[in-house]
Design an enzyme around this catalytic site. Structure first.
Site, mmCIF file in Angstrom:
data_model
loop_
_atom_site.group_PDB
_atom_site.id
_atom_site.type_symbol
_atom_site.label_atom_id
_atom_site.label_comp_id
_atom_site.label_asym_id
_atom_site.label_seq_id
_atom_site.Cartn_x
_atom_site.Cartn_y
_atom_site.Cartn_z
ATOM 1 N N HIS A 201 4.548 -10.190 -13.860
ATOM 2 C CA HIS A 201 4.539 -10.591 -15.266
ATOM 3 C C HIS A 201 4.435 -12.091 -15.475
ATOM 4 C CE1 HIS A 201 8.737 -11.374 -14.357
ATOM 5 N NE2 HIS A 201 8.741 -12.172 -15.401
HETATM 6 C C1 UD1 Z 1 10.557 -13.694 -20.102
HETATM 7 C C2 UD1 Z 1 11.043 -14.926 -19.353
HETATM 8 C C3 UD1 Z 1 10.872 -14.717 -17.859
HETATM 9 C C4 UD1 Z 1 11.508 -13.421 -17.410
HETATM 10 C C5 UD1 Z 1 10.907 -12.274 -18.210
HETATM 11 C C6 UD1 Z 1 11.477 -10.933 -17.811
HETATM 12 C C7 UD1 Z 1 10.758 -17.022 -20.597
HETATM 13 C C8 UD1 Z 1 9.998 -18.288 -20.653
HETATM 14 N N1 UD1 Z 1 10.303 -16.110 -19.724
HETATM 15 O O1 UD1 Z 1 9.150 -13.615 -19.900
HETATM 16 O O2 UD1 Z 1 11.498 -15.791 -17.184
HETATM 17 O O3 UD1 Z 1 11.251 -13.227 -16.031
HETATM 18 O O4 UD1 Z 1 11.187 -12.528 -19.605
HETATM 19 O O5 UD1 Z 1 10.927 -9.903 -18.532
HETATM 20 O O6 UD1 Z 1 11.743 -16.871 -21.287
HETATM 21 N N2 UD1 Z 1 6.996 -8.340 -25.221
HETATM 22 C C9 UD1 Z 1 7.061 -7.074 -25.759
HETATM 23 N N3 UD1 Z 1 8.290 -6.511 -25.903
HETATM 24 C C10 UD1 Z 1 9.442 -7.131 -25.547
HETATM 25 C C11 UD1 Z 1 9.367 -8.428 -24.993
HETATM 26 C C12 UD1 Z 1 8.137 -9.004 -24.833
HETATM 27 O O7 UD1 Z 1 6.069 -6.463 -26.090
HETATM 28 O O8 UD1 Z 1 10.530 -6.539 -25.698
HETATM 29 C C13 UD1 Z 1 5.683 -8.955 -25.030
HETATM 30 C C14 UD1 Z 1 5.291 -9.792 -26.209
HETATM 31 O O9 UD1 Z 1 3.957 -9.590 -26.441
HETATM 32 C C15 UD1 Z 1 5.476 -11.202 -25.732
HETATM 33 C C16 UD1 Z 1 5.267 -11.090 -24.224
HETATM 34 O O10 UD1 Z 1 5.701 -9.777 -23.889
HETATM 35 O O11 UD1 Z 1 4.577 -12.082 -26.332
HETATM 36 C C17 UD1 Z 1 6.064 -12.097 -23.474
HETATM 37 O O12 UD1 Z 1 7.439 -12.038 -23.831
HETATM 38 P P1 UD1 Z 1 8.376 -13.335 -23.673
HETATM 39 O O13 UD1 Z 1 9.779 -12.991 -23.942
HETATM 40 O O14 UD1 Z 1 7.793 -14.470 -24.402
HETATM 41 O O15 UD1 Z 1 8.242 -13.703 -22.145
HETATM 42 P P2 UD1 Z 1 8.243 -12.769 -20.872
HETATM 43 O O16 UD1 Z 1 6.870 -12.785 -20.317
HETATM 44 O O17 UD1 Z 1 8.880 -11.452 -21.125
#
Ligand code: UD1
Length: 357
Positions: A201
């Protein structure tokens, strides 16, 4: 002593659970749990609360997704009045996600004590958003709880004074140990005897079409040797669709609840990942781990554990998979203080430092 725990994303939940639990029976301790809402899908959040026995958050800030600046700023704006009003004695933050750094910034500016659980880890790679979050959070924190000696050394090098650093061990292993018996009882119906378990991811791996395509091609090669089970993070699934990739031979499934994932981890022939926590879990379980990154903020999993950094070299990945299949995987040992008692040690430090507060 009034403690506020702030969590937001999936890897925070297994870290907060043991600390909440360890503080619960301590005298004169009031705990409040705040969820920023960074992760909001039920299978990224609620199910972890249920399985880890975390009580529902007292407050959810509901920030959701966004750019880094927006997500961080939204957390700060919504958290500031909460901290101002409740005036806690200490706020605990976990790991290296945007919720961690946003909370540390708010509290430091309000003059509220910050404790950072999982302090001192460094990949020395500032292209990773998590590295920026780690550096800033550790500069702002007052109590730094480290999982291993390398964490202490990194902090000292950055000028953090020794009296702020507490080597308490790896709090994530507390959760793993607690739920391992349950995971081992899980029926693995529908999953093959031999399989590679994959998670990916990191923005550096999944946000660029060429990079993601080439990683998936390497995984397709692995799939000729054994089944590849791939619980895909929402970010990764979105990119696969967006880039028109169709890795049909890989078994893409939804993100799994903690216990179900642990069960698959225990039985995996090999794990291929870019996650931080999974490098540690495989080291603890003695399962071979191939990390699709050029560096790691958890070098102890390489020096002592079962982890091998394969970077983006498909030849290296192939060689390491062959070693595993020929019965010659990297062997490891369990690092010191990865013993299931890190949460208790954090509680001890807090009580000693804040007694009477
Ligand atoms: C975040 C953390 C990362 C961690 C990861 C675990 C930061 C910078 N990164 O990354 O260190 O390893 O979480 O999962 O904080 N999304 C969904 N549903 C959710 C959450 C996210 O659909 O419940 C999608 C959204 O489109 C979002 C993308 O995933 O834009 C990224 O989510 P985000 O929380 O920004 O970062 P992660 O890639 O999950």
């Amino acid at each position: 002593m009034r403690v506020i725990h702030v969590v937001g994303a999936r890897p925070n939940f297994m870290k907060v659970a043991p600390v909440l639990e360890a503080l619960r029976p301590r005298e004169n301790v009031t705990q409040t749990l705040v969820h920023t809402g960074q992760h909001y899908d039920s299978n990224m959040s609620d199910v972890f609360f249920q399985q880890l026995g975390i009580p529902p958050a007292h407050l959810n800030l509901g920030v959701g997704s966004g750019t880094h600046a927006k997500q961080t700023a939204d957390i700060m704006t919504r958290l500031e009045p909460v901290i101002t009003e409740s005036k806690p004695d200490v706020v605990l933050v976990y790991g290296d996600v945007n919720s961690t750094v946003a909370t540390a910034l708010v509290c430091a500016k309000l003059g509220v004590l910050v404790g950072h659980v999982e302090a001192g880890l460094r990949s020395f790679d500032r292209t990773m958003p998590e590295e920026i979050n780690r550096l800033v959070t550790d500069q702002l924190a007052d109590l730094l709880f480290t999982p291993s000696e390398d964490g202490d050394a990194n902090l000292r090098r950055e000028g953090v004074t020794a009296e702020k650093i507490f080597r308490v061990g790896n709090v994530m292993i507390d959760s793993l140990l607690r739920l391992l018996p349950l995971a081992r009882q899980q029926p693995r119906t529908g999953f093959p005897e031999r399989y590679a378990l994959v998670t990916l991811h990191r923005p550096g791996n999944v946000d660029d079409a060429g990079t993601l395509r080439s990683i998936l091609e390497s995984l397709l090669e692995v799939s000729q040797e054994m089944a590849v089970i791939f619980p895909a993070h929402p970010r990764t699934r979105k990119r696969i669709t967006e880039f028109g990739l169709n890795p049909a031979q890989l078994r893409l499934i939804e993100p799994l609840p903690y216990v179900d994932f642990l069960a698959l981890l225990c039985g995996a022939t090999v794990v291929i990942t870019d996650s931080g926590g999974i490098q540690e879990e495989t080291t603890y379980l003695g399962v071979p781990c191939l990390t699709v990154r050029e560096n790691t903020e958890r070098p102890i999993t390489v020096s002592q554990g079962t982890n091998v950094l394969v970077g983006h070299d498909s030849g290296r990945l192939r060689d390491e998979v062959s070693k595993v299949l020929s019965g010659n995987p990297k062997k490891g040992t369990i690092p010191a203080l990865w013993d299931g008692k890190a949460g208790e040690r954090i509680a001890d430090v807090l009580v000693t430092h804040l007694q009477g507060a």
